[in-house]
Design a protein around this motif. Structure first.
Motif, PDB file in Angstrom:
ATOM      1  N   THR A  82      41.398  34.639  49.999  1.00 48.82           N
ATOM      2  CA  THR A  82      42.705  34.486  48.162  1.00 48.82           C
ATOM      3  C   THR A  82      42.155  35.035  46.964  1.00 48.82           C
ATOM      4  OG1 THR A  82      43.812  32.725  49.659  1.00 48.82           O
ATOM      5  CG2 THR A  82      44.398  32.952  47.535  1.00 48.82           C
ATOM      6  N   ALA A  83      40.927  34.775  46.903  1.00 48.02           N
ATOM      7  CA  ALA A  83      40.564  35.155  45.648  1.00 48.02           C
ATOM      8  C   ALA A  83      40.158  37.130  45.461  1.00 48.02           C
ATOM      9  CB  ALA A  83      39.502  34.651  45.442  1.00 48.02           C
ATOM     10  N   VAL A  84      39.626  36.868  46.406  1.00 47.42           N
ATOM     11  CA  VAL A  84      39.269  38.781  46.440  1.00 47.42           C
ATOM     12  C   VAL A  84      40.923  39.585  46.931  1.00 47.42           C
ATOM     13  CG1 VAL A  84      38.509  40.202  47.866  1.00 47.42           C
ATOM     14  CG2 VAL A  84      37.209  38.338  48.009  1.00 47.42           C
ATOM     15  N   VAL A  85      42.010  38.909  47.675  1.00 48.46           N
ATOM     16  CA  VAL A  85      43.078  39.271  47.860  1.00 48.46           C
ATOM     17  C   VAL A  85      43.705  39.372  46.087  1.00 48.46           C
ATOM     18  CG1 VAL A  85      45.757  39.154  48.597  1.00 48.46           C
ATOM     19  CG2 VAL A  85      43.571  39.301  49.687  1.00 48.46           C
ATOM     20  N   LEU A  86      43.734  38.317  45.821  1.00 51.75           N
ATOM     21  CA  LEU A  86      44.125  38.343  43.689  1.00 51.75           C
ATOM     22  C   LEU A  86      43.574  39.337  43.020  1.00 51.75           C
ATOM     23  CD1 LEU A  86      45.043  34.965  43.719  1.00 51.75           C
ATOM     24  CD2 LEU A  86      46.623  36.103  43.961  1.00 51.75           C
ATOM     25  N   CYS A  88      42.154  42.328  44.033  1.00 51.31           N
ATOM     26  CA  CYS A  88      42.864  43.074  43.838  1.00 51.31           C
ATOM     27  C   CYS A  88      44.009  43.707  43.506  1.00 51.31           C
ATOM     28  CB  CYS A  88      42.918  44.023  45.396  1.00 51.31           C
ATOM     29  SG  CYS A  88      40.577  43.441  46.483  1.00 51.31           S
ATOM     30  N   VAL A  89      44.820  42.684  43.292  1.00 53.03           N
ATOM     31  CA  VAL A  89      46.304  43.123  43.184  1.00 53.03           C
ATOM     32  C   VAL A  89      46.126  43.162  41.859  1.00 53.03           C
ATOM     33  CG1 VAL A  89      48.265  41.706  42.877  1.00 53.03           C
ATOM     34  CG2 VAL A  89      47.364  41.684  44.917  1.00 53.03           C
ATOM     35  N   ILE A  90      45.206  42.312  41.072  1.00 56.94           N
ATOM     36  CA  ILE A  90      44.960  42.029  39.389  1.00 56.94           C
ATOM     37  C   ILE A  90      44.691  43.383  38.846  1.00 56.94           C
ATOM     38  CG2 ILE A  90      43.866  41.624  37.597  1.00 56.94           C
ATOM     39  CD1 ILE A  90      44.489  38.110  38.997  1.00 56.94           C
ATOM     40  N   GLY A  91      43.313  43.818  39.944  1.00 54.61           N
ATOM     41  CA  GLY A  91      42.790  45.123  39.398  1.00 54.61           C
ATOM     42  C   GLY A  91      44.159  46.180  39.715  1.00 54.61           C
ATOM     43  N   TYR A  92      44.172  46.316  40.638  1.00 58.38           N
ATOM     44  CA  TYR A  92      45.675  47.885  40.467  1.00 58.38           C
ATOM     45  C   TYR A  92      46.289  47.675  39.791  1.00 58.38           C
ATOM     46  CZ  TYR A  92      49.230  49.983  42.796  1.00 58.38           C
ATOM     47  OH  TYR A  92      50.402  51.355  43.371  1.00 58.38           O
ATOM     48  N   LEU A  93      47.288  46.922  39.764  1.00 63.22           N
ATOM     49  CA  LEU A  93      48.120  46.805  38.407  1.00 63.22           C
ATOM     50  C   LEU A  93      47.589  47.423  37.201  1.00 63.22           C
ATOM     51  CD1 LEU A  93      49.889  42.988  39.427  1.00 63.22           C
ATOM     52  CD2 LEU A  93      50.451  45.334  39.415  1.00 63.22           C
ATOM     53  N   ALA A  94      46.163  46.199  36.736  1.00 64.22           N
ATOM     54  CA  ALA A  94      46.077  46.861  35.559  1.00 64.22           C
ATOM     55  C   ALA A  94      45.630  48.535  35.401  1.00 64.22           C
ATOM     56  CB  ALA A  94      44.418  46.324  35.356  1.00 64.22           C
ATOM     57  N   GLY A  95      44.837  49.065  36.770  1.00 65.16           N
ATOM     58  CA  GLY A  95      44.910  50.281  36.558  1.00 65.16           C
ATOM     59  C   GLY A  95      46.349  50.756  36.239  1.00 65.16           C
TER      60      GLY A  95
END
Length: 102
Positions: A82-86, A88-95
């Motif tokens: 769950t922490a890894v998925v979150l 990745c999602v935060i990183g994708y959104l920030a990117g």
């Protein structure tokens, strides 16, 4: 000639006073240095004790976490995924937000 003798006596008296003042300042400086050294030693010992307590606390907490992981491996792996998925999602959104702002 009497004036010369009187001046020599005054110079001698001033030298004696200067020597006494010098001796007094030396003693006071030595006492102040001893007090400072004592305070520094006490502070150092206190800091060592606090660091030792923190290390022991961290070791205890690490052991508790290790025990929890061993007792609940499924929950641990789920939390990590769950922490890894979150992340990745935060990183994708920030990117994507940073490329849109350019």
């Amino acid at each position: 000639m009497a004036d010369s003798t009187d001046i020599e006596a005054q110079v001698r008296e001033l030298r004696e006073q200067f020597d006494a003042l010098k001796k007094s300042l030396t003693e006071q400086s030595a006492n102040a240095a001893k007090r400072v050294r004592g305070g520094v030693a006490a502070a150092r010992n206190s800091a060592y004790q606090i660091a030792d307590d923190a290390i022991e606390y961290a070791k205890g907490e690490a052991a508790s976490v290790g025990d929890a992981v061993r007792q609940h491996p499924t929950a641990t792996s789920t939390a990590l995924v769950t922490a890894v998925v979150l992340g990745c999602v935060i990183g994708y959104l920030a990117g994507t937000m940073s490329t849109n702002s350019r």
